[in-house]
Design an enzyme around this catalytic site. Structure first.
Site, mmCIF file in Angstrom:
data_model
loop_
_atom_site.group_PDB
_atom_site.id
_atom_site.type_symbol
_atom_site.label_atom_id
_atom_site.label_comp_id
_atom_site.label_asym_id
_atom_site.label_seq_id
_atom_site.Cartn_x
_atom_site.Cartn_y
_atom_site.Cartn_z
ATOM 1 N N CYS A 8 0.810 -1.223 0.000
ATOM 2 C CA CYS A 8 0.000 0.000 0.000
ATOM 3 C C CYS A 8 0.846 1.277 0.000
ATOM 4 C CB CYS A 8 -0.948 0.008 1.192
ATOM 5 S SG CYS A 8 -1.971 -1.462 1.274
ATOM 6 N N HIS A 38 -3.326 6.960 2.470
ATOM 7 C CA HIS A 38 -3.757 5.692 1.887
ATOM 8 C C HIS A 38 -5.186 5.423 2.355
ATOM 9 C CE1 HIS A 38 -4.222 1.607 0.864
ATOM 10 N NE2 HIS A 38 -3.957 1.113 2.060
ATOM 11 N N ASN A 48 -10.097 -0.433 -0.305
ATOM 12 C CA ASN A 48 -8.643 -0.341 -0.228
ATOM 13 C C ASN A 48 -8.047 -0.861 -1.542
ATOM 14 O OD1 ASN A 48 -5.918 -0.710 0.278
ATOM 15 N ND2 ASN A 48 -6.212 -1.578 2.311
HETATM 16 N N1 ACO Z 1 -18.675 -8.646 8.888
HETATM 17 C C1 ACO Z 1 -19.171 -8.908 10.097
HETATM 18 N N2 ACO Z 1 -18.414 -9.233 11.147
HETATM 19 C C2 ACO Z 1 -17.079 -9.297 10.931
HETATM 20 C C3 ACO Z 1 -16.494 -9.056 9.682
HETATM 21 C C4 ACO Z 1 -17.359 -8.722 8.636
HETATM 22 N N3 ACO Z 1 -16.916 -8.448 7.394
HETATM 23 N N4 ACO Z 1 -15.154 -9.192 9.795
HETATM 24 C C5 ACO Z 1 -14.903 -9.515 11.057
HETATM 25 N N5 ACO Z 1 -16.062 -9.588 11.760
HETATM 26 C C6 ACO Z 1 -16.274 -9.894 13.147
HETATM 27 C C7 ACO Z 1 -15.116 -10.655 13.758
HETATM 28 O O1 ACO Z 1 -15.260 -12.028 13.502
HETATM 29 C C8 ACO Z 1 -15.272 -10.309 15.209
HETATM 30 O O2 ACO Z 1 -16.287 -11.109 15.770
HETATM 31 P P1 ACO Z 1 -16.126 -11.723 17.245
HETATM 32 O O3 ACO Z 1 -16.021 -10.517 18.140
HETATM 33 O O4 ACO Z 1 -17.363 -12.509 17.397
HETATM 34 O O5 ACO Z 1 -14.849 -12.512 17.196
HETATM 35 C C9 ACO Z 1 -15.790 -8.872 15.195
HETATM 36 O O6 ACO Z 1 -16.322 -8.673 13.888
HETATM 37 C C10 ACO Z 1 -14.714 -7.844 15.454
HETATM 38 O O7 ACO Z 1 -13.621 -8.148 14.622
HETATM 39 P P2 ACO Z 1 -12.327 -7.307 14.670
HETATM 40 O O8 ACO Z 1 -11.318 -7.890 13.745
HETATM 41 O O9 ACO Z 1 -11.952 -7.081 16.086
HETATM 42 O O10 ACO Z 1 -12.855 -5.935 14.075
HETATM 43 P P3 ACO Z 1 -12.110 -4.566 13.994
HETATM 44 O O11 ACO Z 1 -12.884 -3.539 14.693
HETATM 45 O O12 ACO Z 1 -10.653 -4.699 14.314
HETATM 46 O O13 ACO Z 1 -12.222 -4.246 12.447
HETATM 47 C C11 ACO Z 1 -10.936 -4.406 10.442
HETATM 48 C C12 ACO Z 1 -11.674 -5.150 11.513
HETATM 49 C C13 ACO Z 1 -11.889 -3.490 9.716
HETATM 50 C C14 ACO Z 1 -10.330 -5.387 9.456
HETATM 51 C C15 ACO Z 1 -9.823 -3.552 11.099
HETATM 52 O O14 ACO Z 1 -9.065 -4.338 11.972
HETATM 53 C C16 ACO Z 1 -8.915 -2.927 10.096
HETATM 54 O O15 ACO Z 1 -9.315 -2.068 9.348
HETATM 55 N N6 ACO Z 1 -7.632 -3.284 10.085
HETATM 56 C C17 ACO Z 1 -6.684 -2.750 9.142
HETATM 57 C C18 ACO Z 1 -6.681 -3.645 7.999
HETATM 58 C C19 ACO Z 1 -6.269 -3.018 6.725
HETATM 59 O O16 ACO Z 1 -6.650 -1.937 6.388
HETATM 60 N N7 ACO Z 1 -5.479 -3.758 5.961
HETATM 61 C C20 ACO Z 1 -5.134 -3.431 4.655
HETATM 62 C C21 ACO Z 1 -3.714 -3.419 4.347
HETATM 63 S S1 ACO Z 1 -2.778 -2.395 5.392
HETATM 64 C C22 ACO Z 1 -3.411 -0.956 5.151
HETATM 65 O O17 ACO Z 1 -3.928 -0.757 4.093
HETATM 66 C C23 ACO Z 1 -3.333 0.034 6.191
#
Ligand code: ACO
Length: 329
Positions: free
Chosen positions: A116, A256, A286
């Protein structure tokens, strides 16, 4: 160094696939909801390629639009840099496909794999090439078809990613405008938090690797989120110092576009008001290395970023890699 030896952006363009995948479409594919995706990420739609469309096709469209915008001919391009982690094939580079399809017969071409952060890495390299007077016209393209390496049974990743390309044409600065500073960082110790194993040589494709989904993006989302917020906040602070500008002088912050909450946290860290923060993650999701150049083109063409104004870019991605750039348009 002589200011005229720095580079400036003289044109931008995008290549966006027509097909749109909405949150409601994803509700039909995995156990998710529009509400969850919007509140956790800010994403509403993403564009994805059709069968047969490759990363280089999107990059070529972006490059043509950027060259038109700059009023330049393809024969004038000296260097093509494509930032991508989803090139058309293992090798040759996506950049060589772009060169062929564009007919850029006078250019040399290569890829940068910085995920990214790739567009910022590309800008830094292009700026150095121009500053060393080794080339006059450099195309920097960020292009991805992440939908091809996304596991649409994994709700934690498949809601995040989209496809697209954005390009910028760089030429020597006119003395006033141009890149003020760039900052590049990496920490390879965190490779295990965001990766795709299956298309490399360490774990070559096999029936087992395909069954295990090794050809898809794997990510520890919470960890990535934590590091992204810290690293992007620090990079934003550092680039202001390196460019010797105050936050009040920044006209537009383009980070980004991964997640609305990461963008917001970065802006808060340097206290940029929300009206100076560009956001289009809602439309494209993304798109990795493509996200900043797509946002830059939209910001310029919608009049949000005008000639003479200062933009700051900040990115973070797999590797981990991160970085920032400050420039006067
Ligand atoms: N729909 C519904 N529920 C979901 C989904 C979904 N698509 N995905 C995960 N969940 C659930 C999980 O299973 C979890 O359930 P549980 O509590 O019963 O175990 C709950 O939602 C919370 O999951 P978390 O992973 O804790 O959610 P979080 O608030 O951290 O959000 C996310 C997840 C959006 C992926 C976040 O961590 C994030 O944005 N991380 C950065 C990832 C990213 O952007 N990566 C790209 C490359 S690097 C970059 O570009 C910066």
């Amino acid at each position: 160094m002589d200011k005229s030896l720095h580079s400036m952006i003289v044109g931008t363009g995008v290549g966006i696939p027509n097909k749109i995948l909405t949150n409601h479409d994803l509700e039909q594919i995995v156990d998710t909801t529009d509400e969850w995706i919007r509140t956790r990420t800010g994403i509403e739609t993403r564009h994805i390629v059709e069968d047969g469309q490759a990363t280089s096709d999107l990059c070529v469209e972006a490059a043509k639009n950027a060259l038109d915008d700059a009023g330049l001919l393809v024969e004038q391009v000296d260097v093509i840099i494509v930032a991508t982690i989803s090139g058309d094939v293992g090798f040759p580079s996506a950049a060589c496909f772009v060169q062929k399809k564009l007919g850029a017969v006078n250019a040399y071409a290569f890829d940068i794999a910085a995920a990214c952060s790739g567009f910022i890495y590309g800008l830094d390299v292009a700026d150095s090439i121009i500053a060393m007077q080794k080339a006059k016209t450099v195309l920097v393209i960020g292009g991805e078809t992440l939908s091809r390496i996304t596991d649409y049974t994994d709700r934690a990743t498949c809601v995040l990613f989209g496809d697209g390309a954005g390009a910028a044409v760089l030429q020597p600065s006119d003395g006033n405008r141009g890149i003020l500073a760039t900052l590049l960082k990496s920490d390879g110790r965190l490779d295990h938090l965001l990766y795709m194993q299956g298309l490399g040589t360490k774990c070559p494709p096999s029936h087992q690797s395909v069954d295990a989904g090794a050809h898809f993006i794997r990510m520890a989302g919470k960890e990535v989120f934590k590091y992204a917020v810290t690293a992007m906040g620090e990079a934003a602070e550092q680039i202001l110092k390196l460019a010797n500008i105050t936050v009040e002088e920044v006209d537009l912050l383009i980070t980004h576009q991964a997640n609305y909450r990461i963008i917001d946290a970065t802006a808060r860290r340097i206290e940029v008001p929300s009206e100076k923060v560009f956001i289009n993650v809602n439309k494209y999701g993304n798109t990795s290395s493509a996200s900043i150049p797509i946002a830059l083109d939209e910001a310029r063409k919608s009049g949000l970023l005008k000639e003479g104004q200062i933009a700051v870019f900040v990115a973070f991605g797999a590797g981990f890699t991160w970085g920032a750039a400050a420039l006067r348009m």
